[in-house]
Design an enzyme around this catalytic site. Structure first.
Site, PDB file in Angstrom:
ATOM      1  N   GLU A 157       0.850  -1.188   0.000  1.00  0.00           N
ATOM      2  CA  GLU A 157       0.000   0.000   0.000  1.00  0.00           C
ATOM      3  C   GLU A 157       0.888   1.241   0.000  1.00  0.00           C
ATOM      4  OE1 GLU A 157      -3.518   2.031   2.776  1.00  0.00           O
ATOM      5  OE2 GLU A 157      -2.236   0.441   3.579  1.00  0.00           O
ATOM      6  N   GLU A 240      -8.920   9.131   6.574  1.00  0.00           N
ATOM      7  CA  GLU A 240      -8.879   8.230   7.718  1.00  0.00           C
ATOM      8  C   GLU A 240      -9.137   9.063   8.972  1.00  0.00           C
ATOM      9  OE1 GLU A 240      -5.937   4.550   6.649  1.00  0.00           O
ATOM     10  OE2 GLU A 240      -4.985   6.369   7.405  1.00  0.00           O
TER      11      GLU A 240
END
Length: 379
Positions: A157, A240
């Site tokens: 990622e 997030e």
């Protein structure tokens, strides 16, 4: 015929006026077509499609508190984000919009997954709307895997932190700085137990930006976190949140992945991909300066057509001049690319390049090299 009383005529005139107005309104609605309403998503993993090509997802994976996103024509807004989680742990969620495949849900018409060495460019743009009464990051994610994966978690990622608000840090530890796509970034690397993560953290908030995703993919390859034969499986943009987050917006998002037109590039064992390589790194140094001569040997039975040698310069070193290769950037993790006259490395053959540089502190040599994404032995 007896004329109607004045009061009746007045009522009839008013009714006729109203009917004409209603007919005009109906014609206007018919001509304009149905209104395009936003879509509110409060289901934990609810999704919808925008622009006919991207998926907006609520993706509330780390909390049981209520979260809702409102998908707009060009992006989404986080309209409700209840609760909080500890800032030294994982976030509450990742509400986001994406191009590609996420847990078998692929965006309409996507070209992903696509092999890294088949991608000529991947232009993208993003515009964010921020709030101050929350703890969160604004993160653009790029996922890579050795296989054309469409379900589950990919191997690596890449996170690009456009903004960081509150006492939060990326996974792992800070391992340096780098200039990528013309901007300076903190580099963090680590593993979250499921996949490797490399994070590029902006020193100050970026509200909007257009860039090439491949600039960051190339960094992951150069650092050994992916290979040219791997696949980009999805690109995503969102937030997030750890605390609150209502009002955060992705105001607009676009992503295109362009292939080179030649189909998949060479994979492991295919012509052009080295089974093994060796690097010899010879230097001559003096106070504040040095030269380096690099010899790359293709220790395989097939030629390499077009080469890129990636390595990390020790802290304080900077390239000032190069020969037989183009080296970029000038410090940090750099990549040396062949010139037109030396693009091929024959089977069991070698190519050499060199550069001059400056340094501060104690002079040291790089310890890791890769050839077209494959790690090399250092002689």
């Amino acid at each position: 015929m007896r004329p109607l009383p004045r009061c009746v005529r007045s009522v009839r005139t008013a009714l006729m006026t109203m009917l004409v107005a209603l007919a005009s309104l109906a014609a206007l609605v018919t001509t304009a077509g149905p209104a395009q309403a936003d879509t509110l998503i409060c289901d934990q993993f609810g999704t919808t499609t925008i622009q006919g090509r991207y998926v907006v997802q609520n993706n509330r994976w780390g909390t049981s508190a209520t979260q809702c996103v409102n998908a707009t024509a060009t992006g989404f807004e986080l309209t409700r984000a209840d609760g909080a989680v500890p800032t030294n742990g994982a976030p509450k969620s990742y509400p986001s919009v994406y191009n590609g495949c996420h847990y078998t849900n692929c965006s309409p018409g996507t070209s992903l997954p696509m092999r890294v060495d088949s991608i000529s460019s991947a232009p993208s743009s993003i515009s964010y709307g921020y709030v101050s009464n929350a703890v969160y990051n604004a993160s653009y994610d790029i996922w890579l895997d050795p296989t054309p994966k469409t379900d589950g978690v990919s191997r690596t990622e890449i996170m690009i932190w456009f903004n960081r608000v509150g006492p939060i840090n990326p996974i792992g530890s800070k391992t340096g700085t780098a200039t990528v796509a013309g901007r300076s970034w903190e580099i963090w690397t680590g593993n979250n137990g499921s996949n490797d993560v490399i994070s590029f953290v902006a020193p100050s908030a970026i509200a909007s930006w257009s860039f090439d995703v491949m600039d960051f993919v190339d960094q992951a390859v150069a650092r050994g976190l992916a290979q040219e034969s791997w696949y980009v499986t999805s690109v995503q943009a969102g937030f997030e949140p750890w605390e609150n987050g209502a009002g955060l917006k992705v105001e607009s998002f676009s992503s295109t992945v362009n292939g080179d037109g030649g189909g998949p590039g060479p994979g492991p064992g295919d012509p052009g991909t080295p089974a093994a390589c060796r690097v010899t790194y010879a230097t001559n140094s003096w106070p504040g300066g040095f030269t380096a001569n690099v010899t790359v040997t293709n220790a395989s039975a097939t030629p390499v057509n077009g080469w890129r040698v990636a390595f990390g310069l020790p802290a304080g070193q900077r390239v000032t001049h190069a020969w037989n290769a183009v080296i970029s950037p000038s410090s940090g993790t750099v990549t040396a690319t062949n010139t037109a006259s030396n693009a091929q490395i024959a089977a069991n053959g070698s190519q050499s390049f060199g550069f001059q540089g400056t340094y501060s502190g104690t002079f040291a040599k790089p310890t890791q090299f890769s050839l077209n994404g494959t790690a090399c032995a250092v002689a």
